[in-house]
Design a protein around this motif. Structure first.
Motif, PDB file in Angstrom:
ATOM      1  N   ILE A 179       0.837  -1.199   0.000  1.00  0.00           N
ATOM      2  CA  ILE A 179       0.000   0.000   0.000  1.00  0.00           C
ATOM      3  C   ILE A 179       0.872   1.249   0.000  1.00  0.00           C
ATOM      4  O   ILE A 179       1.881   1.324   0.713  1.00  0.00           O
ATOM      5  CB  ILE A 179      -0.934  -0.001   1.230  1.00  0.00           C
ATOM      6  CG1 ILE A 179      -1.878  -1.201   1.146  1.00  0.00           C
ATOM      7  CG2 ILE A 179      -1.725   1.306   1.324  1.00  0.00           C
ATOM      8  CD1 ILE A 179      -2.641  -1.462   2.421  1.00  0.00           C
ATOM      9  N   GLU A 180       0.470   2.213  -0.812  1.00  0.00           N
ATOM     10  CA  GLU A 180       1.104   3.522  -0.786  1.00  0.00           C
ATOM     11  C   GLU A 180       0.023   4.595  -0.747  1.00  0.00           C
ATOM     12  O   GLU A 180      -1.103   4.380  -1.202  1.00  0.00           O
ATOM     13  CB  GLU A 180       2.027   3.720  -1.996  1.00  0.00           C
ATOM     14  CG  GLU A 180       1.361   3.572  -3.337  1.00  0.00           C
ATOM     15  CD  GLU A 180       2.353   3.640  -4.497  1.00  0.00           C
ATOM     16  OE1 GLU A 180       3.562   3.441  -4.262  1.00  0.00           O
ATOM     17  OE2 GLU A 180       1.911   3.893  -5.641  1.00  0.00           O
ATOM     18  N   ILE A 181       0.378   5.736  -0.161  1.00  0.00           N
ATOM     19  CA  ILE A 181      -0.565   6.834   0.041  1.00  0.00           C
ATOM     20  C   ILE A 181      -0.243   7.963  -0.929  1.00  0.00           C
ATOM     21  O   ILE A 181       0.909   8.404  -1.018  1.00  0.00           O
ATOM     22  CB  ILE A 181      -0.490   7.364   1.490  1.00  0.00           C
ATOM     23  CG1 ILE A 181      -0.808   6.252   2.483  1.00  0.00           C
ATOM     24  CG2 ILE A 181      -1.445   8.545   1.682  1.00  0.00           C
ATOM     25  CD1 ILE A 181      -2.182   5.650   2.313  1.00  0.00           C
ATOM     26  N   LEU A 237       2.551  13.985  -3.917  1.00  0.00           N
ATOM     27  CA  LEU A 237       3.482  13.102  -3.222  1.00  0.00           C
ATOM     28  C   LEU A 237       2.878  11.707  -3.095  1.00  0.00           C
ATOM     29  O   LEU A 237       1.662  11.558  -2.921  1.00  0.00           O
ATOM     30  CB  LEU A 237       3.782  13.630  -1.812  1.00  0.00           C
ATOM     31  CG  LEU A 237       4.491  14.976  -1.696  1.00  0.00           C
ATOM     32  CD1 LEU A 237       4.593  15.380  -0.226  1.00  0.00           C
ATOM     33  CD2 LEU A 237       5.875  14.918  -2.327  1.00  0.00           C
ATOM     34  N   THR A 238       3.737  10.705  -3.168  1.00  0.00           N
ATOM     35  CA  THR A 238       3.332   9.324  -2.922  1.00  0.00           C
ATOM     36  C   THR A 238       4.239   8.754  -1.843  1.00  0.00           C
ATOM     37  O   THR A 238       5.470   8.774  -1.985  1.00  0.00           O
ATOM     38  CB  THR A 238       3.431   8.475  -4.197  1.00  0.00           C
ATOM     39  OG1 THR A 238       2.584   9.048  -5.206  1.00  0.00           O
ATOM     40  CG2 THR A 238       2.984   7.045  -3.928  1.00  0.00           C
ATOM     41  N   ILE A 239       3.644   8.264  -0.774  1.00  0.00           N
ATOM     42  CA  ILE A 239       4.411   7.768   0.372  1.00  0.00           C
ATOM     43  C   ILE A 239       4.146   6.276   0.545  1.00  0.00           C
ATOM     44  O   ILE A 239       3.009   5.875   0.829  1.00  0.00           O
ATOM     45  CB  ILE A 239       4.026   8.525   1.659  1.00  0.00           C
ATOM     46  CG1 ILE A 239       4.273  10.027   1.480  1.00  0.00           C
ATOM     47  CG2 ILE A 239       4.802   7.983   2.856  1.00  0.00           C
ATOM     48  CD1 ILE A 239       3.841  10.861   2.670  1.00  0.00           C
ATOM     49  N   PRO A 240       5.157   5.432   0.369  1.00  0.00           N
ATOM     50  CA  PRO A 240       4.966   4.001   0.621  1.00  0.00           C
ATOM     51  C   PRO A 240       4.605   3.774   2.093  1.00  0.00           C
ATOM     52  O   PRO A 240       5.304   4.254   2.992  1.00  0.00           O
ATOM     53  CB  PRO A 240       6.330   3.393   0.282  1.00  0.00           C
ATOM     54  CG  PRO A 240       6.996   4.405  -0.602  1.00  0.00           C
ATOM     55  CD  PRO A 240       6.516   5.738  -0.121  1.00  0.00           C
ATOM     56  N   ALA A 241       3.522   3.054   2.333  1.00  0.00           N
ATOM     57  CA  ALA A 241       3.072   2.842   3.712  1.00  0.00           C
ATOM     58  C   ALA A 241       3.845   1.724   4.403  1.00  0.00           C
ATOM     59  O   ALA A 241       3.825   1.629   5.629  1.00  0.00           O
ATOM     60  CB  ALA A 241       1.582   2.527   3.733  1.00  0.00           C
ATOM     61  N   GLU A 242       4.498   0.875   3.619  1.00  0.00           N
ATOM     62  CA  GLU A 242       5.197  -0.296   4.156  1.00  0.00           C
ATOM     63  C   GLU A 242       4.233  -1.158   4.973  1.00  0.00           C
ATOM     64  O   GLU A 242       4.551  -1.675   6.036  1.00  0.00           O
ATOM     65  CB  GLU A 242       6.423   0.124   4.965  1.00  0.00           C
ATOM     66  CG  GLU A 242       7.425   0.907   4.118  1.00  0.00           C
ATOM     67  CD  GLU A 242       8.719   1.207   4.834  1.00  0.00           C
ATOM     68  OE1 GLU A 242       9.229   0.300   5.529  1.00  0.00           O
ATOM     69  OE2 GLU A 242       9.218   2.335   4.697  1.00  0.00           O
ATOM     70  N   VAL A 243       3.029  -1.265   4.437  1.00  0.00           N
ATOM     71  CA  VAL A 243       1.946  -2.063   5.008  1.00  0.00           C
ATOM     72  C   VAL A 243       1.350  -2.873   3.868  1.00  0.00           C
ATOM     73  O   VAL A 243       1.310  -2.403   2.726  1.00  0.00           O
ATOM     74  CB  VAL A 243       0.874  -1.147   5.640  1.00  0.00           C
ATOM     75  CG1 VAL A 243      -0.374  -1.929   6.024  1.00  0.00           C
ATOM     76  CG2 VAL A 243       1.443  -0.409   6.848  1.00  0.00           C
ATOM     77  N   TYR A 244       0.899  -4.075   4.157  1.00  0.00           N
ATOM     78  CA  TYR A 244       0.305  -4.899   3.108  1.00  0.00           C
ATOM     79  C   TYR A 244      -0.986  -5.545   3.607  1.00  0.00           C
ATOM     80  O   TYR A 244      -1.219  -5.691   4.815  1.00  0.00           O
ATOM     81  CB  TYR A 244       1.289  -5.983   2.642  1.00  0.00           C
ATOM     82  CG  TYR A 244       1.662  -6.993   3.701  1.00  0.00           C
ATOM     83  CD1 TYR A 244       1.003  -8.217   3.786  1.00  0.00           C
ATOM     84  CD2 TYR A 244       2.673  -6.723   4.620  1.00  0.00           C
ATOM     85  CE1 TYR A 244       1.340  -9.144   4.760  1.00  0.00           C
ATOM     86  CE2 TYR A 244       3.017  -7.640   5.599  1.00  0.00           C
ATOM     87  CZ  TYR A 244       2.343  -8.849   5.669  1.00  0.00           C
ATOM     88  OH  TYR A 244       2.669  -9.761   6.642  1.00  0.00           O
ATOM     89  N   GLY A 245      -1.828  -5.918   2.660  1.00  0.00           N
ATOM     90  CA  GLY A 245      -3.071  -6.600   2.984  1.00  0.00           C
ATOM     91  C   GLY A 245      -2.891  -8.104   2.938  1.00  0.00           C
ATOM     92  O   GLY A 245      -2.251  -8.627   2.024  1.00  0.00           O
TER      93      GLY A 245
END
Length: 334
Positions: free
Chosen positions: A30-32, A39-47
């Motif tokens: 996931i990225e925001i 801006l695109t910020i990688p969340a370093e979170v996954y589903g």
């Protein structure tokens, strides 16, 4: 595009986050995306699925310098940090860090290649309340502050420096606790200058500070003075009030009445009677997001007398409660 939501769920005390629809973020990184800042910020979170249930997981669950998705978005939006445990089952406003639990956070899925889902934050609601915050409005306000740094620096250099530091943390396009730390610095300085407001925008608070005081500030005191002022000036915007009246007049088949006492001003006073009706912001003053766009659906139409009573105490009396009390008093009158 499609939308998805992230929900807080009680689990083992600290809680965890699920996503819906159940397949929307499955096996996706996931990225925001922040449109107003590009801006695109990688969340370093996954589903993933845990025991068949859709859940979000941090890539490195032991790395405390990385924020979980909801905490990351709240820090980006310069909102207080939510708690992970619902200990009190209550919430007070304006919000303070650790004093509330996020309920649902909504996103638009603006891109999905099967491996990475790019999400734009839309809104977040707070558990144990009907409170909802428009995240797009907040991010737009933060972008406006970054564009107005010179103006802010002229009056509040420390605040401008904190806003700039938060902007730099976002511009690094990395999930980092620095985003939360700099957001907290901005919020602390804004509170010291303007009072506790949960405002995203120092620019909007400066505008409110420049407006003449209003009577309602006596009820809400020094701490709530600017929220009271913003609330009242939103209501007094003549152009917006006319749009509100037009909206409800169309909705009600061409007739406007006070939503509290039922006064039909045209029937009582004639063609100019509608002038005694006023627009009232239904969102309580304590919950007001100063930089949010006011929408007609958030307003009520009430007569001047009822409006004054609504604003006579802290918190303001909800329109529905005052209407119910008036009906009960009328029914009890012989």
């Amino acid at each position: 595009m499609a939308t998805c939501s992230v929900r807080w769920r009680s689990s083992g005390g600290r809680g965890e986050f699920e996503y819906v629809p159940a397949d929307s973020l499955l096996d996706r990184q996931i990225e925001i995306f922040l449109e107003d800042m590009n801006l695109t910020i990688p969340a370093e979170v996954y589903g993933m699925k845990a025991q068949g249930k859709p859940r979000l997981r941090k890539q490195d669950s032991n790395n405390r310098s990385k924020l979980h998705l909801p905490q990351l978005v709240m820090a980006i939006a310069r909102l207080p940090s939510p708690a992970r445990e619902d200990l009190t089952h209550t919430v007070t406003f304006p919000l303070r860090s650790g004093s509330f639990v996020m309920d649902v956070m909504d996103f638009e899925i603006i891109a999905d290649d099967g491996m990475t889902a790019t999400l734009e934050p839309l809104r977040v609601s707070v558990r144990n309340s009907d409170y909802s915050i428009n995240l797009q409005d907040r991010i737009k306000a933060i972008a406006a502050d970054l564009s107005n740094l010179a103006e802010i620096r002229a009056k509040h250099p420390a605040l401008a420096a904190a806003i700039e530091a938060h902007g730099a943390a976002l511009a690094a396009q990395e999930n980092s606790s620095l985003i939360r730390e700099t957001a907290d610095q901005v919020n602390e300085l804004q509170e010291a200058i303007f009072g506790l407001t949960n405002a995203a925008s120092a620019t909007e608070m400066e505008k409110a500070e420049a407006e003449p005081p209003v009577e309602e500030e006596e009820v809400f005191g020094v701490e709530g003075r600017l929220l009271a002022r913003i609330h009242v000036y939103k209501e007094r915007d003549k152009g917006f009030a006319l749009r509100v009246k037009k909206y409800y007049k169309t909705k009600n088949g061409g007739k406007l009445v006070c939503e509290v006492c039922g006064l039909d001003p045209v029937a009582k006073y004639g063609a100019n009677g509608e002038r005694c009706l006023e627009a009232h912001h239904k969102i309580p003053i304590e919950q007001l997001q100063p930089d949010s766009v006011t929408r007609v659906e958030e307003m009520s139409v009430v007569c001047a007398s009822c409006h004054r009573i609504i604003h006579s105490q802290k918190p303001c009396i909800p329109v529905e409660d005052l209407a119910a009390a008036l009906r009960a008093a009328t029914a009890a009158t012989p």
